[in-house]
Design a protein around this motif. Sequence first.
Motif, PDB file in Angstrom:
ATOM      1  N   ARG A 168       1.206  -1.329   0.129  1.00  0.00           N
ATOM      2  CA  ARG A 168       0.328  -0.260   0.014  1.00  0.00           C
ATOM      3  C   ARG A 168       1.133   1.472   0.002  1.00  0.00           C
ATOM      4  O   ARG A 168       1.874   1.677  -0.236  1.00  0.00           O
ATOM      5  CB  ARG A 168      -0.562   0.390   0.704  1.00  0.00           C
ATOM      6  CG  ARG A 168      -1.880  -1.330   1.689  1.00  0.00           C
ATOM      7  CD  ARG A 168      -2.548  -1.534   2.630  1.00  0.00           C
ATOM      8  NE  ARG A 168      -3.617   0.107   2.328  1.00  0.00           N
ATOM      9  CZ  ARG A 168      -4.504  -0.035   3.469  1.00  0.00           C
ATOM     10  NH1 ARG A 168      -4.440  -0.948   4.601  1.00  0.00           N
ATOM     11  NH2 ARG A 168      -5.446   0.965   3.515  1.00  0.00           N
ATOM     12  N   SER A 169       0.117   2.553  -0.570  1.00  0.00           N
ATOM     13  CA  SER A 169       1.024   3.530   0.032  1.00  0.00           C
ATOM     14  C   SER A 169       1.093   4.039   0.996  1.00  0.00           C
ATOM     15  O   SER A 169       1.169   3.658   1.907  1.00  0.00           O
ATOM     16  CB  SER A 169       0.312   5.056  -1.194  1.00  0.00           C
ATOM     17  OG  SER A 169      -1.419   4.533  -0.078  1.00  0.00           O
ATOM     18  N   GLY A 170       2.233   4.329   1.740  1.00  0.00           N
ATOM     19  CA  GLY A 170       2.276   5.259   3.122  1.00  0.00           C
ATOM     20  C   GLY A 170       3.947   4.756   3.349  1.00  0.00           C
ATOM     21  O   GLY A 170       4.848   3.884   2.107  1.00  0.00           O
ATOM     22  N   PRO A 171       3.721   4.528   4.555  1.00  0.00           N
ATOM     23  CA  PRO A 171       5.377   3.360   4.578  1.00  0.00           C
ATOM     24  C   PRO A 171       6.188   2.475   3.733  1.00  0.00           C
ATOM     25  O   PRO A 171       5.205   1.863   3.931  1.00  0.00           O
ATOM     26  CB  PRO A 171       5.834   3.616   6.189  1.00  0.00           C
ATOM     27  CG  PRO A 171       5.272   5.075   6.579  1.00  0.00           C
ATOM     28  CD  PRO A 171       3.431   4.747   5.178  1.00  0.00           C
ATOM     29  N   PRO A 172       7.429   2.070   3.601  1.00  0.00           N
ATOM     30  CA  PRO A 172       7.587   0.686   2.265  1.00  0.00           C
ATOM     31  C   PRO A 172       7.604  -0.249   4.098  1.00  0.00           C
ATOM     32  O   PRO A 172       8.128  -0.152   5.067  1.00  0.00           O
ATOM     33  CB  PRO A 172       8.588   1.335   2.526  1.00  0.00           C
ATOM     34  CG  PRO A 172       9.225   1.968   2.753  1.00  0.00           C
ATOM     35  CD  PRO A 172       8.566   2.606   3.744  1.00  0.00           C
ATOM     36  N   LEU A 173       6.617  -1.044   4.066  1.00  0.00           N
ATOM     37  CA  LEU A 173       6.099  -2.589   4.272  1.00  0.00           C
ATOM     38  C   LEU A 173       5.905  -3.538   3.703  1.00  0.00           C
ATOM     39  O   LEU A 173       4.991  -3.346   2.853  1.00  0.00           O
ATOM     40  CB  LEU A 173       5.466  -2.628   5.839  1.00  0.00           C
ATOM     41  CG  LEU A 173       4.944  -3.220   6.423  1.00  0.00           C
ATOM     42  CD1 LEU A 173       6.318  -3.265   7.165  1.00  0.00           C
ATOM     43  CD2 LEU A 173       3.521  -3.061   7.681  1.00  0.00           C
ATOM     44  N   HIS A 174       7.435  -4.883   3.673  1.00  0.00           N
ATOM     45  CA  HIS A 174       6.901  -5.562   2.851  1.00  0.00           C
ATOM     46  C   HIS A 174       7.448  -6.468   3.081  1.00  0.00           C
ATOM     47  O   HIS A 174       7.804  -6.835   4.925  1.00  0.00           O
ATOM     48  CB  HIS A 174       7.992  -5.572   1.541  1.00  0.00           C
ATOM     49  CG  HIS A 174       8.989  -4.730   1.617  1.00  0.00           C
ATOM     50  ND1 HIS A 174      10.178  -6.301   2.491  1.00  0.00           N
ATOM     51  CD2 HIS A 174       9.639  -3.628   1.648  1.00  0.00           C
ATOM     52  CE1 HIS A 174      10.718  -5.453   2.761  1.00  0.00           C
ATOM     53  NE2 HIS A 174      11.240  -4.366   1.991  1.00  0.00           N
ATOM     54  N   ARG A 175       6.596  -8.089   3.075  1.00  0.00           N
ATOM     55  CA  ARG A 175       6.692  -9.450   3.755  1.00  0.00           C
ATOM     56  C   ARG A 175       7.804  -9.513   3.793  1.00  0.00           C
ATOM     57  O   ARG A 175       8.138 -10.320   5.391  1.00  0.00           O
ATOM     58  CB  ARG A 175       5.860 -10.637   2.744  1.00  0.00           C
ATOM     59  CG  ARG A 175       6.106 -11.741   3.341  1.00  0.00           C
ATOM     60  CD  ARG A 175       4.914 -12.896   2.593  1.00  0.00           C
ATOM     61  NE  ARG A 175       4.200 -12.593   2.487  1.00  0.00           N
ATOM     62  CZ  ARG A 175       3.130 -13.617   1.638  1.00  0.00           C
ATOM     63  NH1 ARG A 175       3.055 -14.212   0.913  1.00  0.00           N
ATOM     64  NH2 ARG A 175       1.971 -13.285   1.799  1.00  0.00           N
ATOM     65  N   ASP A 176       9.059  -9.478   3.218  1.00  0.00           N
ATOM     66  CA  ASP A 176      10.695  -9.772   3.850  1.00  0.00           C
ATOM     67  C   ASP A 176      10.668  -8.615   4.999  1.00  0.00           C
ATOM     68  O   ASP A 176      11.602  -9.401   6.137  1.00  0.00           O
ATOM     69  CB  ASP A 176      11.564  -9.103   2.633  1.00  0.00           C
ATOM     70  CG  ASP A 176      11.815 -10.223   1.632  1.00  0.00           C
ATOM     71  OD1 ASP A 176      10.869 -11.805   1.303  1.00  0.00           O
ATOM     72  OD2 ASP A 176      12.101 -10.277   0.332  1.00  0.00           O
ATOM     73  N   ARG A 177      10.545  -7.636   5.295  1.00  0.00           N
ATOM     74  CA  ARG A 177      10.828  -6.852   6.111  1.00  0.00           C
ATOM     75  C   ARG A 177       9.733  -7.385   7.125  1.00  0.00           C
ATOM     76  O   ARG A 177      10.477  -7.254   8.587  1.00  0.00           O
ATOM     77  CB  ARG A 177      10.792  -5.567   6.049  1.00  0.00           C
ATOM     78  CG  ARG A 177      10.662  -4.307   6.713  1.00  0.00           C
ATOM     79  CD  ARG A 177      10.582  -2.924   6.841  1.00  0.00           C
ATOM     80  NE  ARG A 177      10.618  -1.925   7.651  1.00  0.00           N
ATOM     81  CZ  ARG A 177       9.552  -1.071   8.279  1.00  0.00           C
ATOM     82  NH1 ARG A 177       8.977  -0.815   7.244  1.00  0.00           N
ATOM     83  NH2 ARG A 177      10.131  -0.504   9.251  1.00  0.00           N
ATOM     84  N   ILE A 178       8.809  -7.528   7.083  1.00  0.00           N
ATOM     85  CA  ILE A 178       7.669  -8.219   9.006  1.00  0.00           C
ATOM     86  C   ILE A 178       8.528  -9.199   8.819  1.00  0.00           C
ATOM     87  O   ILE A 178       8.302  -9.182  10.128  1.00  0.00           O
ATOM     88  CB  ILE A 178       6.326  -8.434   7.975  1.00  0.00           C
ATOM     89  CG1 ILE A 178       6.205  -7.049   7.349  1.00  0.00           C
ATOM     90  CG2 ILE A 178       5.421  -8.958   8.663  1.00  0.00           C
ATOM     91  CD1 ILE A 178       4.840  -7.134   7.072  1.00  0.00           C
ATOM     92  N   VAL A 179       8.905 -10.325   8.156  1.00  0.00           N
ATOM     93  CA  VAL A 179       9.059 -11.678   8.591  1.00  0.00           C
ATOM     94  C   VAL A 179      10.575 -11.331   9.280  1.00  0.00           C
ATOM     95  O   VAL A 179      11.080 -12.500  10.396  1.00  0.00           O
ATOM     96  CB  VAL A 179       9.417 -12.385   6.988  1.00  0.00           C
ATOM     97  CG1 VAL A 179      10.305 -14.123   7.438  1.00  0.00           C
ATOM     98  CG2 VAL A 179       7.694 -12.777   6.848  1.00  0.00           C
TER      99      VAL A 179
END
Length: 225
Positions: free
Chosen positions: A13-24
Amino acid sequence: MTGVWLRPQRPSRSGPPLHRDRIVTAAVELLDREGVGGLTMRRLAEHLDAGPTTLYWHVATKDDVVDLALDHIFGEVRLPDGSAGDAGSDRDWRVDVEGLLLDWRAAMLRHPWSAALLGRPMLGPNVLTRTEFLQAALQRSGLVEPDLGAATHALANYVIGSAVTLSSWQRLDAPEPREAARDHLATQRDRYPTLVDTGHLDDRDWEDTFRRGLTYLLDGLPTRT
């Protein structure tokens, strides 16, 4: 409800970069520090400096996070360079099996929370790739069904059980519980002579013990080479 590996991944989504790799990566950090009980979606969102709504856009449940984290640490298990894993390979099957299982155990010991969770369905690419590599190596030894599946499960259960036992033993940081257990056993030597003589509850060279047991298992496989 389908698992995380059976659902399409949502775009960022738009906004601060948050993606699956970072979450994991963040989830593994929390799990290593606090265990499964310390992992909540709220705490994970705080660790990522993100809102829970943003986190839920990428992962639907805590179970999703755990599945992703488990597959992530399987990625630490090295595969030999150029290992095709096919039954026709001329690689030494036993070297491949031993190397994979030793590295798998080491990965679980680096992440002690992981071993107790491996009863859940594992469909991540890192898990499946390494399981395929293990079975292909065992197949090169001459094993076919039902022996192939039985050998795969026996070896996997041995590795997981070893990691669970050692991780639990190491969590007894204070020496008193260990000493009390040994004293209890020693007072009943007449009932448990082999356990006392072999130092059943003593600290030991866990790596050597594991390797010896693995050798016994591999020596016992009904191979046809």
